[in-house]
Design a protein around this motif. Structure first.
Motif, PDB file in Angstrom:
ATOM      1  N   MET A 250       0.846  -1.193   0.000  1.00 20.71           N
ATOM      2  CA  MET A 250       0.000   0.000   0.000  1.00 20.71           C
ATOM      3  C   MET A 250       0.883   1.245   0.000  1.00 20.71           C
ATOM      4  O   MET A 250       1.629   1.478   0.945  1.00 20.71           O
ATOM      5  N   GLU A 255      -5.562   4.549  -1.545  1.00 25.91           N
ATOM      6  CA  GLU A 255      -5.746   3.235  -0.939  1.00 25.91           C
ATOM      7  C   GLU A 255      -6.185   3.369   0.519  1.00 25.91           C
ATOM      8  O   GLU A 255      -7.012   2.592   1.005  1.00 25.91           O
ATOM      9  N   TRP A 259      -9.667   1.610   1.942  1.00 22.21           N
ATOM     10  CA  TRP A 259      -9.703   0.689   3.085  1.00 22.21           C
ATOM     11  C   TRP A 259     -10.575   1.245   4.210  1.00 22.21           C
ATOM     12  O   TRP A 259     -11.315   0.504   4.861  1.00 22.21           O
ATOM     13  N   PHE A 279      -3.018   0.316   9.424  1.00 18.40           N
ATOM     14  CA  PHE A 279      -2.363   0.041   8.142  1.00 18.40           C
ATOM     15  C   PHE A 279      -0.909  -0.304   8.421  1.00 18.40           C
ATOM     16  O   PHE A 279      -0.244   0.414   9.181  1.00 18.40           O
ATOM     17  N   ALA A 281       2.368   0.219   6.786  1.00 14.38           N
ATOM     18  CA  ALA A 281       2.834   0.985   5.633  1.00 14.38           C
ATOM     19  C   ALA A 281       3.993   1.883   6.035  1.00 14.38           C
ATOM     20  O   ALA A 281       4.228   2.134   7.209  1.00 14.38           O
ATOM     21  N   MET A 284       3.272   5.067   2.113  1.00 13.84           N
ATOM     22  CA  MET A 284       1.941   5.652   1.976  1.00 13.84           C
ATOM     23  C   MET A 284       1.830   6.971   2.726  1.00 13.84           C
ATOM     24  O   MET A 284       1.109   7.882   2.303  1.00 13.84           O
TER      25      MET A 284
END
Length: 309
Positions: A250, A255, A259, A279, A281, A284
């Motif tokens: 991601m 995104e 989500w 998340f 990540a 991102m």
């Protein structure tokens, strides 16, 4: 709870319907302007800011922790009117040997340190060594542990072995929260994803997580929807609420929006908080910051204008 195969065996998962449902998220639902900015600010609160590279160093972890403390440049936070909000990410996720560096760098911030463990990413180590790795990471100050399951148990549908393994990992975590990484890209079918999700929750997982980020296929919306439906079914049957963490691949702010929309539509507003949704990540966050600067200034900044995470 004890293993209860009746909660998942024979449970149908319609792949084409799941894929159609996931595909509509970016078309039926959209948020613009001030509302989009608000959703993106909320996404920052949900990020487990992560570095899991073979060349990780104490210096890299300290830089990551500095970004976790101040995820937005001052000019952007001031432009959004949230300079006094105390915005931080949800957690910082590192390898076990990096935990002491992260704990020191985050002291006083209230940001928890999450550590991968159990032979991440493959998990193909003797169980006693995996349990000792969990205990070591917790002793170093990790407040959250991201464990990986043995995929072979799922592929052989040996649900008792999977349940017993995760239950022992849960015990080794002690007071630390445990996120069970299912490595869904390795599980072959959505039925296996649903069943593995149920077994992990029955064995005591506080969160279920899609991926290590090292598989060929990582977090996808159809897989996420399957896991979220398992969360919903488990909650309806037991009264317990379990968290969810998509991770791997991601990179874009859009995104984060998709989500969050999925979580709100399927589970409700409570699952847009860090205690129930994260998340996994790193990059991102950079795109979220870039989109928020565009909202404030009307211009996109070059990537070098934003602090590297």
């Amino acid at each position: 709870m004890a293993l209860d195969p009746s909660m998942f065996q024979g449970h149908p998962v319609n792949r084409s319907a799941t894929e159609r449902r996931a595909a509509t998220l970016g078309t039926r639902r959209s948020v613009k302007k001030l509302y989009q900015a608000a959703w993106l600010v909320n996404a920052i609160r949900l990020i487990d800011l992560t570095t899991l590279a073979g060349d990780d160093t104490a210096a890299r972890v300290r830089r990551l922790c500095a970004k976790a403390r101040r995820p937005l440049a001052d000019r952007i936070a001031e432009g959004l009117g949230i300079a006094d909000m105390g915005l931080t990410v949800g957690a910082v996720c590192v390898y076990p040997t990096m935990v002491p560096h992260a704990v020191e760098a985050l002291e006083g911030s209230g940001i928890p340190v999450a550590s991968v463990a159990t032979g991440f990413p493959a998990g193909l180590m003797p169980l006693d060594l995996r349990l000792r790795e969990i205990e070591w990471a917790v002793a170093q100050g990790a407040a959250e542990i991201d464990i990986v399951i043995t995929r072979e148990h799922v592929l052989r549908q040996d649900w008792q072995a999977l349940h017993d393994e995760i239950r022992q990992m849960r015990a080794a975590c002690g007071d630390a929260h445990m996120k069970a990484i299912l490595a869904t890209g390795d599980l072959q079918t959505l039925r296996n994803v649903y069943a593995a999700s149920m077994v992990a929750m029955q064995a005591g997982a506080d969160f279920i997580k899609t991926s290590t980020g090292k598989e060929g296929v990582n977090a996808t919306l159809p897989v996420g929807l399957t896991m979220i439906r398992a969360l919903r079914d488990y909650g309806a049957a037991t009264g317990h609420r379990i968290g969810f963490k998509p991770a791997g691949g991601m990179k874009q702010a859009k995104e984060a929006l998709a989500w969050q929309i999925l979580m709100k539509e399927e589970l409700g507003r409570d699952w847009l908080e860090p205690d129930l949704f994260r998340f996994g990540a790193s990059s991102m966050l950079g795109d979220i910051e870039r989109q928020l600067e565009h909202h404030v200034t009307g211009r996109y900044a070059a990537s070098h204008r934003h602090a590297a995470s």
